[in-house]
Design a protein around this motif. Structure first.
Motif, mmCIF file in Angstrom:
data_model
loop_
_atom_site.group_PDB
_atom_site.id
_atom_site.type_symbol
_atom_site.label_atom_id
_atom_site.label_comp_id
_atom_site.label_asym_id
_atom_site.label_seq_id
_atom_site.Cartn_x
_atom_site.Cartn_y
_atom_site.Cartn_z
ATOM 1 N N LEU A 78 -11.641 -1.000 4.728
ATOM 2 C CA LEU A 78 -10.804 -1.982 4.051
ATOM 3 C C LEU A 78 -9.538 -2.211 4.865
ATOM 4 O O LEU A 78 -8.948 -1.248 5.384
ATOM 5 C CB LEU A 78 -10.430 -1.492 2.654
ATOM 6 C CG LEU A 78 -11.583 -1.131 1.718
ATOM 7 C CD1 LEU A 78 -11.041 -0.636 0.380
ATOM 8 C CD2 LEU A 78 -12.510 -2.312 1.518
ATOM 9 N N GLY A 79 -9.128 -3.459 4.960
ATOM 10 C CA GLY A 79 -7.926 -3.779 5.716
ATOM 11 C C GLY A 79 -7.021 -4.739 4.972
ATOM 12 O O GLY A 79 -7.476 -5.542 4.154
ATOM 13 N N VAL A 80 -5.743 -4.627 5.247
ATOM 14 C CA VAL A 80 -4.762 -5.580 4.745
ATOM 15 C C VAL A 80 -3.652 -5.668 5.776
ATOM 16 O O VAL A 80 -3.210 -4.649 6.311
ATOM 17 C CB VAL A 80 -4.220 -5.167 3.350
ATOM 18 C CG1 VAL A 80 -3.497 -3.832 3.404
ATOM 19 C CG2 VAL A 80 -3.330 -6.245 2.767
ATOM 20 N N ALA A 121 -6.348 -9.834 0.990
ATOM 21 C CA ALA A 121 -5.149 -10.650 1.148
ATOM 22 C C ALA A 121 -3.885 -9.850 0.833
ATOM 23 O O ALA A 121 -2.845 -10.027 1.481
ATOM 24 C CB ALA A 121 -5.228 -11.892 0.255
ATOM 25 N N VAL A 122 -3.992 -8.979 -0.172
ATOM 26 C CA VAL A 122 -2.853 -8.156 -0.587
ATOM 27 C C VAL A 122 -3.359 -6.763 -0.939
ATOM 28 O O VAL A 122 -4.562 -6.552 -1.119
ATOM 29 C CB VAL A 122 -2.114 -8.767 -1.811
ATOM 30 C CG1 VAL A 122 -1.469 -10.095 -1.450
ATOM 31 C CG2 VAL A 122 -3.064 -8.915 -2.992
ATOM 32 N N LEU A 123 -2.457 -5.822 -1.080
ATOM 33 C CA LEU A 123 -2.837 -4.493 -1.510
ATOM 34 C C LEU A 123 -3.350 -4.528 -2.950
ATOM 35 O O LEU A 123 -2.838 -5.282 -3.778
ATOM 36 C CB LEU A 123 -1.632 -3.548 -1.417
ATOM 37 C CG LEU A 123 -1.231 -3.102 -0.015
ATOM 38 C CD1 LEU A 123 0.124 -2.394 -0.075
ATOM 39 C CD2 LEU A 123 -2.283 -2.177 0.590
ATOM 40 N N PRO A 124 -4.340 -3.722 -3.275
ATOM 41 C CA PRO A 124 -4.864 -3.677 -4.651
ATOM 42 C C PRO A 124 -3.817 -3.145 -5.629
ATOM 43 O O PRO A 124 -2.830 -2.507 -5.244
ATOM 44 C CB PRO A 124 -6.049 -2.722 -4.561
ATOM 45 C CG PRO A 124 -6.370 -2.607 -3.107
ATOM 46 C CD PRO A 124 -5.085 -2.828 -2.376
ATOM 47 N N THR A 125 -4.049 -3.407 -6.910
ATOM 48 C CA THR A 125 -3.197 -2.889 -7.974
ATOM 49 C C THR A 125 -3.690 -1.513 -8.387
ATOM 50 O O THR A 125 -4.847 -1.343 -8.792
ATOM 51 C CB THR A 125 -3.229 -3.837 -9.186
ATOM 52 O OG1 THR A 125 -2.797 -5.137 -8.768
ATOM 53 C CG2 THR A 125 -2.283 -3.342 -10.274
ATOM 54 N N VAL A 126 -2.807 -0.540 -8.308
ATOM 55 C CA VAL A 126 -3.208 0.847 -8.527
ATOM 56 C C VAL A 126 -3.671 1.087 -9.959
ATOM 57 O O VAL A 126 -4.655 1.789 -10.199
ATOM 58 C CB VAL A 126 -2.054 1.794 -8.155
ATOM 59 C CG1 VAL A 126 -2.354 3.224 -8.589
ATOM 60 C CG2 VAL A 126 -1.806 1.749 -6.653
#
Length: 297
Positions: free
Chosen positions: A54-56, A21-26
């Motif tokens: 992986l897609g966003v 749904a969103v980019l991961p937290t680095v």
């Protein structure tokens, strides 16, 4: 120059898609990588690249972040994205792929040895990007194994940008493959600029890129990995070279670099380029930090 290889199985390997749904937290991903590197963590590395991508979708371009990135890397302040900016936008997606327990090469101690970027057309800050990341082309190297991590940016379903980063996982038992950087380095382009790099380059780039690897930001962190002082991010070095070449870059091009020696911070480097599109970054003893080339598409 030997940079990343083009992925040979992009259309042959069947990959399952995991849509986020969103980019991961680095930050959480780096903590996962550090925990996985602890003795007794029990993680088992796969012998093949993961068969997942992986897609966003709908990632907006933060104009404030873009302006800060331009300043740190030396680009002009415009609404056109530098070729290297989508790399930092999609980096969390690639990092999540690389920190998965079954990724063939552990992130701790991995070396970024090459990067190829293809810009199909200019990207404007008003656009939103859909990203896909996957790994491919795991292969032996005389110091371990290499793998390519591919990041693709699309607008409206059409590819506008592609990045291929090659990473080396150093292993005690050599992989038996040919060393990408074997042989004498190519002749250095005439150095027409010298840049004094302050230690803050590492922390400033970490803030705008999200890549907070401690070898770039901390003397202690650098020493843990065998460096006497922090080293510049490879992708900052590439971006800084492209900023120097900015007036010469066409609308659509491929830029390929091989990362050689680390750039210590603080330090002084020499930049040079040729009319054919070759460029290099050297230290004061004329040893290469980075060699690259760009070609119009």
């Amino acid at each position: 120059m030997a940079g990343p290889q083009e992925p040979s199985d992009a259309g042959q390997v069947s990959r399952s898609r995991v849509q986020l749904a969103v980019l991961p937290t680095v930050g959480a991903l780096y903590r996962r990588a550090l925990l996985g590197a602890l003795p007794g963590s029990g993680s088992r590395r796969a012998e093949q690249p993961p068969t997942v991508e992986l897609g966003v979708d709908g990632v907006p371009i933060d104009r404030g972040r873009l302006a800060a990135y331009d300043r740190v890397c030396g680009f002009r302040l415009t609404d056109r994205l530098p070729a290297t900016f989508p790399h930092v936008m999609g980096f969390p997606l690639a990092l999540r792929l690389m920190t998965a327990p079954d990724f063939p090469i552990p992130l701790a101690g991995v070396v970024h040895v090459g990067n190829r970027i293809t810009v199909h057309r200019p990207i404007d800050a008003a656009e939103t990007l859909d990203f896909v990341a996957y790994a491919t082309n795991l292969r032996p190297h005389d110091r371990g194994r290499q793998i390519d991590v591919v990041l693709v940016g699309r607008v409206g379903g059409k590819e506008v940008w592609r990045g291929v980063s090659t990473y080396l996982g150093r292993e005690q038992t050599p992989g038996g493959g040919e060393r990408a950087n074997r042989g004498d380095p190519p002749p250095a382009p005439h150095a027409w600029a010298r840049w004094r790099l302050e230690r803050q380059v590492g922390t400033a780039y970490a803030q705008v890129s999200g890549d907070h690897n401690p070898i770039h930001t901390s003397r202690l962190g650098a020493r843990l990995f065998g460096f006497r002082r922090p080293i510049a991010h490879g992708m900052w070095s590439k971006a800084r070279c492209l900023a120097a070449l900015e007036p010469r870059l066409p609308d659509a091009y491929t830029v390929d670099v091989a990362f050689k020696l680390p750039v210590p911070l603080p330090g002084t480097v020499a930049f040079g380029s040729t009319s054919a599109g070759d460029f290099a970054l050297h230290d004061t003893r004329d040893r290469p930090h980075l060699v690259g080339t760009f070609r119009e598409r």
